[in-house]
Design a protein around this motif. Structure first.
Motif, PDB file in Angstrom:
ATOM      1  N   VAL A 122       0.633  -1.264  -0.161  1.00 25.04           N
ATOM      2  CA  VAL A 122      -0.027   0.001   0.087  1.00 25.04           C
ATOM      3  C   VAL A 122       0.686   1.222  -0.055  1.00 25.04           C
ATOM      4  O   VAL A 122       0.515   2.385  -0.712  1.00 25.04           O
ATOM      5  N   LYS A 123       2.018   1.297   0.634  1.00 23.37           N
ATOM      6  CA  LYS A 123       2.946   2.358   0.572  1.00 23.37           C
ATOM      7  C   LYS A 123       3.304   2.797  -0.851  1.00 23.37           C
ATOM      8  O   LYS A 123       3.614   3.780  -1.020  1.00 23.37           O
ATOM      9  N   GLU A 124       3.451   1.867  -1.638  1.00 22.07           N
ATOM     10  CA  GLU A 124       3.874   2.154  -3.170  1.00 22.07           C
ATOM     11  C   GLU A 124       2.877   2.397  -4.174  1.00 22.07           C
ATOM     12  O   GLU A 124       2.664   2.482  -5.231  1.00 22.07           O
ATOM     13  N   HIS A 125       1.548   2.536  -3.579  1.00 26.47           N
ATOM     14  CA  HIS A 125       0.454   2.726  -4.117  1.00 26.47           C
ATOM     15  C   HIS A 125       0.156   4.267  -4.796  1.00 26.47           C
ATOM     16  O   HIS A 125       0.526   5.303  -3.990  1.00 26.47           O
ATOM     17  N   LYS A 126       0.210   4.266  -5.997  1.00 23.40           N
ATOM     18  CA  LYS A 126       0.351   5.630  -6.905  1.00 23.40           C
ATOM     19  C   LYS A 126      -0.955   6.273  -7.013  1.00 23.40           C
ATOM     20  O   LYS A 126      -1.042   7.559  -7.056  1.00 23.40           O
ATOM     21  N   GLN A 127      -2.101   5.534  -7.090  1.00 24.51           N
ATOM     22  CA  GLN A 127      -3.434   6.275  -7.195  1.00 24.51           C
ATOM     23  C   GLN A 127      -3.729   7.088  -6.216  1.00 24.51           C
ATOM     24  O   GLN A 127      -4.487   8.158  -6.455  1.00 24.51           O
ATOM     25  N   ILE A 173      -2.473  10.254  -0.456  1.00 19.17           N
ATOM     26  CA  ILE A 173      -2.804  10.342   0.863  1.00 19.17           C
ATOM     27  C   ILE A 173      -2.543   8.845   1.602  1.00 19.17           C
ATOM     28  O   ILE A 173      -2.176   8.853   2.538  1.00 19.17           O
ATOM     29  N   LEU A 174      -2.920   7.837   0.771  1.00 14.09           N
ATOM     30  CA  LEU A 174      -2.776   6.478   1.696  1.00 14.09           C
ATOM     31  C   LEU A 174      -1.412   6.132   1.407  1.00 14.09           C
ATOM     32  O   LEU A 174      -1.096   5.544   2.557  1.00 14.09           O
ATOM     33  N   ASN A 184       4.112   6.956   7.042  1.00 11.53           N
ATOM     34  CA  ASN A 184       4.388   7.449   8.293  1.00 11.53           C
ATOM     35  C   ASN A 184       4.225   6.282   9.288  1.00 11.53           C
ATOM     36  O   ASN A 184       4.813   6.332  10.277  1.00 11.53           O
ATOM     37  N   ILE A 185       3.023   5.486   8.880  1.00  9.53           N
ATOM     38  CA  ILE A 185       2.758   4.195  10.056  1.00  9.53           C
ATOM     39  C   ILE A 185       3.924   3.367  10.056  1.00  9.53           C
ATOM     40  O   ILE A 185       4.576   2.896  10.881  1.00  9.53           O
ATOM     41  N   LEU A 186       4.463   3.067   8.828  1.00 10.29           N
ATOM     42  CA  LEU A 186       5.773   2.375   8.828  1.00 10.29           C
ATOM     43  C   LEU A 186       7.205   2.894   9.445  1.00 10.29           C
ATOM     44  O   LEU A 186       7.766   2.286  10.181  1.00 10.29           O
ATOM     45  N   GLU A 187       7.162   4.091   9.345  1.00  6.98           N
ATOM     46  CA  GLU A 187       8.230   4.808   9.866  1.00  6.98           C
ATOM     47  C   GLU A 187       8.067   4.741  11.370  1.00  6.98           C
ATOM     48  O   GLU A 187       9.303   4.521  12.264  1.00  6.98           O
ATOM     49  N   ASN A 188       6.994   5.017  11.965  1.00  7.24           N
ATOM     50  CA  ASN A 188       6.488   5.025  13.209  1.00  7.24           C
ATOM     51  C   ASN A 188       6.592   3.547  13.997  1.00  7.24           C
ATOM     52  O   ASN A 188       7.247   3.484  14.975  1.00  7.24           O
ATOM     53  N   LEU A 189       6.498   2.375  13.107  1.00  6.81           N
ATOM     54  CA  LEU A 189       6.299   1.041  13.683  1.00  6.81           C
ATOM     55  C   LEU A 189       8.133   0.724  13.635  1.00  6.81           C
ATOM     56  O   LEU A 189       8.349   0.139  14.542  1.00  6.81           O
ATOM     57  N   SER A 190       8.745   1.155  12.600  1.00 11.80           N
ATOM     58  CA  SER A 190      10.329   1.075  12.720  1.00 11.80           C
ATOM     59  C   SER A 190      10.984   1.612  13.889  1.00 11.80           C
ATOM     60  O   SER A 190      11.895   1.119  14.359  1.00 11.80           O
ATOM     61  N   GLU A 191      10.420   2.933  14.444  1.00 16.19           N
ATOM     62  CA  GLU A 191      10.869   3.422  15.473  1.00 16.19           C
ATOM     63  C   GLU A 191      10.663   2.977  16.766  1.00 16.19           C
ATOM     64  O   GLU A 191      10.997   3.278  17.678  1.00 16.19           O
ATOM     65  N   GLY A 192       9.688   1.859  16.666  1.00 16.94           N
ATOM     66  CA  GLY A 192       9.258   1.067  18.205  1.00 16.94           C
ATOM     67  C   GLY A 192       7.900   1.510  18.449  1.00 16.94           C
ATOM     68  O   GLY A 192       7.492   1.175  19.576  1.00 16.94           O
ATOM     69  N   SER A 193       7.044   2.475  17.844  1.00 18.25           N
ATOM     70  CA  SER A 193       5.936   2.696  18.302  1.00 18.25           C
ATOM     71  C   SER A 193       5.095   1.484  18.210  1.00 18.25           C
ATOM     72  O   SER A 193       5.183   0.749  17.301  1.00 18.25           O
ATOM     73  N   THR A 194       3.643   1.411  18.856  1.00 12.15           N
ATOM     74  CA  THR A 194       2.933   0.595  18.704  1.00 12.15           C
ATOM     75  C   THR A 194       1.938   0.730  17.458  1.00 12.15           C
ATOM     76  O   THR A 194       2.114   2.136  16.987  1.00 12.15           O
TER      77      THR A 194
END
Length: 112
Positions: free
Chosen positions: A3-8, A11-12, A18-28
């Protein structure tokens, strides 16, 4: 990741990044979703209160049913509003056609 690479829908893609970056930083997941302002509060609450995967699946199923019901109600209200407006428009056209036919006839009768 897909979904991160979705071009259409940009906003998605932005939110997934952003969600993947927060998860990689250790966020829930609930904390990551909470930062996305356009997502409904109920969705973030589901992830916040549910830790078990089976319960999470059940909660997401219930949430999707809730959203579908909400969408159906909004569509029905729109249709209930559009239908009378459409009928009034048709009635107006019929009256105008009748007036266009009859007014010249009445004017001709007054000349006699």
């Amino acid at each position: 990741m897909l979904v991160k690479e979705h071009k259409q829908y940009d906003i998605l893609s932005y939110y997934c990044t952003n969600i993947l970056e927060n998860l990689s930083e250790g966020s829930t997941i609930s904390a990551s979703l909470h930062q996305c302002r356009l997502l409904r509060k109920e969705l973030t609450d589901v992830f916040h209160h549910t830790n078990d995967m089976h319960a999470l699946k059940h909660e997401l199923d219930l949430f999707s049913e809730f959203l579908m019901t909400l969408m159906q109600e909004k569509i029905q209200k729109s249709i209930q509003w559009i239908q009378p407006v459409f009928f009034v428009g048709i009635a107006f056209v019929i009256v105008m056609v009748y007036a266009a036919i009859m007014l010249p006839l009445y004017q001709w009768m007054n000349q006699l």
